[in-house]
Design a protein around this motif. Sequence first.
Motif, PDB file in Angstrom:
ATOM      1  N   SER A   1     -26.938   5.467  35.243  1.00  0.00           N
ATOM      2  CA  SER A   1     -27.593   4.289  35.812  1.00  0.00           C
ATOM      3  C   SER A   1     -26.658   3.543  36.747  1.00  0.00           C
ATOM      4  CB  SER A   1     -28.055   3.356  34.687  1.00  0.00           C
ATOM      5  OG  SER A   1     -29.046   3.982  33.894  1.00  0.00           O
TER       6      SER A   1
ATOM      7  N   ALA B   1     -27.459   3.235  40.879  1.00  0.00           N
ATOM      8  CA  ALA B   1     -27.563   1.942  41.542  1.00  0.00           C
ATOM      9  C   ALA B   1     -26.475   1.778  42.602  1.00  0.00           C
ATOM     10  CB  ALA B   1     -27.483   0.816  40.520  1.00  0.00           C
ATOM     11  N   SER B   2     -25.264   2.201  42.289  1.00  0.00           N
ATOM     12  CA  SER B   2     -24.156   2.077  43.238  1.00  0.00           C
ATOM     13  C   SER B   2     -24.385   2.945  44.471  1.00  0.00           C
ATOM     14  CB  SER B   2     -22.833   2.460  42.564  1.00  0.00           C
ATOM     15  OG  SER B   2     -22.555   1.617  41.467  1.00  0.00           O
TER      16      SER B   2
ATOM     17  N   ARG C   1     -27.292   4.042  45.626  1.00  0.00           N
ATOM     18  CA  ARG C   1     -28.449   3.565  46.376  1.00  0.00           C
ATOM     19  C   ARG C   1     -28.115   2.309  47.164  1.00  0.00           C
ATOM     20  NH1 ARG C   1     -31.826   0.222  43.902  1.00  0.00           N
ATOM     21  NH2 ARG C   1     -31.321   1.161  41.878  1.00  0.00           N
ATOM     22  N   LEU C   2     -27.316   1.411  46.576  1.00  0.00           N
ATOM     23  CA  LEU C   2     -26.987   0.133  47.210  1.00  0.00           C
ATOM     24  C   LEU C   2     -25.675   0.178  47.982  1.00  0.00           C
ATOM     25  CD1 LEU C   2     -27.963  -2.145  44.176  1.00  0.00           C
ATOM     26  CD2 LEU C   2     -29.307  -1.735  46.247  1.00  0.00           C
TER      27      LEU C   2
ATOM     28  N   LYS D   1     -23.298  -5.129  44.153  1.00  0.00           N
ATOM     29  CA  LYS D   1     -24.753  -5.234  44.140  1.00  0.00           C
ATOM     30  C   LYS D   1     -25.356  -4.463  42.971  1.00  0.00           C
ATOM     31  CE  LYS D   1     -25.248  -5.961  49.129  1.00  0.00           C
ATOM     32  NZ  LYS D   1     -25.790  -5.405  50.401  1.00  0.00           N
ATOM     33  N   ALA D   2     -24.755  -3.321  42.635  1.00  0.00           N
ATOM     34  CA  ALA D   2     -25.223  -2.556  41.482  1.00  0.00           C
ATOM     35  C   ALA D   2     -25.044  -3.364  40.207  1.00  0.00           C
ATOM     36  CB  ALA D   2     -24.465  -1.234  41.391  1.00  0.00           C
TER      37      ALA D   2
ATOM     38  N   GLU E   1     -25.026  -6.623  39.923  1.00  0.00           N
ATOM     39  CA  GLU E   1     -26.035  -7.687  39.905  1.00  0.00           C
ATOM     40  C   GLU E   1     -27.395  -7.147  39.468  1.00  0.00           C
ATOM     41  OE1 GLU E   1     -25.970  -9.194  43.855  1.00  0.00           O
ATOM     42  OE2 GLU E   1     -24.058 -10.270  43.623  1.00  0.00           O
ATOM     43  N   GLU E   2     -27.759  -5.953  39.958  1.00  0.00           N
ATOM     44  CA  GLU E   2     -29.057  -5.380  39.599  1.00  0.00           C
ATOM     45  C   GLU E   2     -29.109  -5.001  38.122  1.00  0.00           C
ATOM     46  OE1 GLU E   2     -30.951  -1.151  40.635  1.00  0.00           O
ATOM     47  OE2 GLU E   2     -31.157  -2.551  42.331  1.00  0.00           O
ATOM     48  N   LEU E   3     -27.975  -4.512  37.594  1.00  0.00           N
ATOM     49  CA  LEU E   3     -27.932  -4.050  36.209  1.00  0.00           C
ATOM     50  C   LEU E   3     -27.525  -5.150  35.233  1.00  0.00           C
ATOM     51  CD1 LEU E   3     -26.172  -0.610  36.832  1.00  0.00           C
ATOM     52  CD2 LEU E   3     -28.604  -0.999  36.399  1.00  0.00           C
ATOM     53  N   HIS E   4     -27.268  -6.348  35.777  1.00  0.00           N
ATOM     54  CA  HIS E   4     -26.843  -7.497  34.952  1.00  0.00           C
ATOM     55  C   HIS E   4     -25.554  -7.177  34.193  1.00  0.00           C
ATOM     56  CE1 HIS E   4     -30.687  -9.379  35.870  1.00  0.00           C
ATOM     57  NE2 HIS E   4     -31.300  -8.290  35.445  1.00  0.00           N
TER      58      HIS E   4
END
Length: 293
Positions: free
Chosen positions: A5, A9-10, A12-13, A18-19, A21-24
Amino acid sequence: MNTISAFEASARLMSFTKAAEELHLSQGAVSRQIQVLEERMGVPLFNRRHKEIQLTRAGLIFQQAIAQSLNTIRRAVTMIEALDTSTVTIAASNAMANFWLMPAIFEFRSQQPNIDIRVLASNTPVDPWQEPVDLAIRYGDGHWPNLTKVKLFEEEIFPVCAPGYQQAHGIETLQDLMECELIEYDSDTAESNSWDTWFENAGLHVDAVRKNLTLSNYDLVYRAAYSGKGVALAWAYGVPQEDRESLLVRPLDISVKTGMCEYIIYADNEELSSPAKVFLDWLIDFGKRSLWA
């Protein structure tokens, strides 16, 4: 799964921050998870530069594999969600959907208003194992593995033209057709679309057939024929019933059967929903009574 995960995210972004922040998560936690993944694989997945990251060759390969897997999962979810609904999804070619399937659906819906039909029209063959469809109509010889096949009808092709065109040209023989304006349907889907092939199969052997108008869309061919622009080849299912004898006639009682068929297919060993079974049985019956004999 946590490391995957974090990587997805890393990648894609293109940013650990940013990854995170998206994954909290904290940026440090994401970086550590990426490091754990890289250590397990034995190769770097990112090139780290000042305030930016880039995928390595290995990272790009891994990202593409994850993207394909996610698309497969999304398709599976869509298919699963459709299992318990009253909606039936069917795929067909553009011509089949326009000239045969849509009239069938209109009649079906008048009798079964509680079953919704969704049509996926595409000239690219649809695989029910790979796409979220219940049924598909496919043209061919029926030799397809892992699919249940129900024959709708055999392909039968014959000339059609406007009533006025027939009267003006006095078409009585195959040779008479050679003197007419011939409308060609230029398609990659079947060689039998060609006038050359049709004349040969009908028993008239000529060196070359002169076509006056060549069109890449069957709807345009159909419109040109009923507008009196010439003679076109039509399929036994390819002319709406309400237009037979009024807009288009068969100038000759000659047809060619190619040996190919239109089939309804669905995934082998797949349990169709109750609405899909009702629709399938109805289409088979409609197919028996809808052809231009």
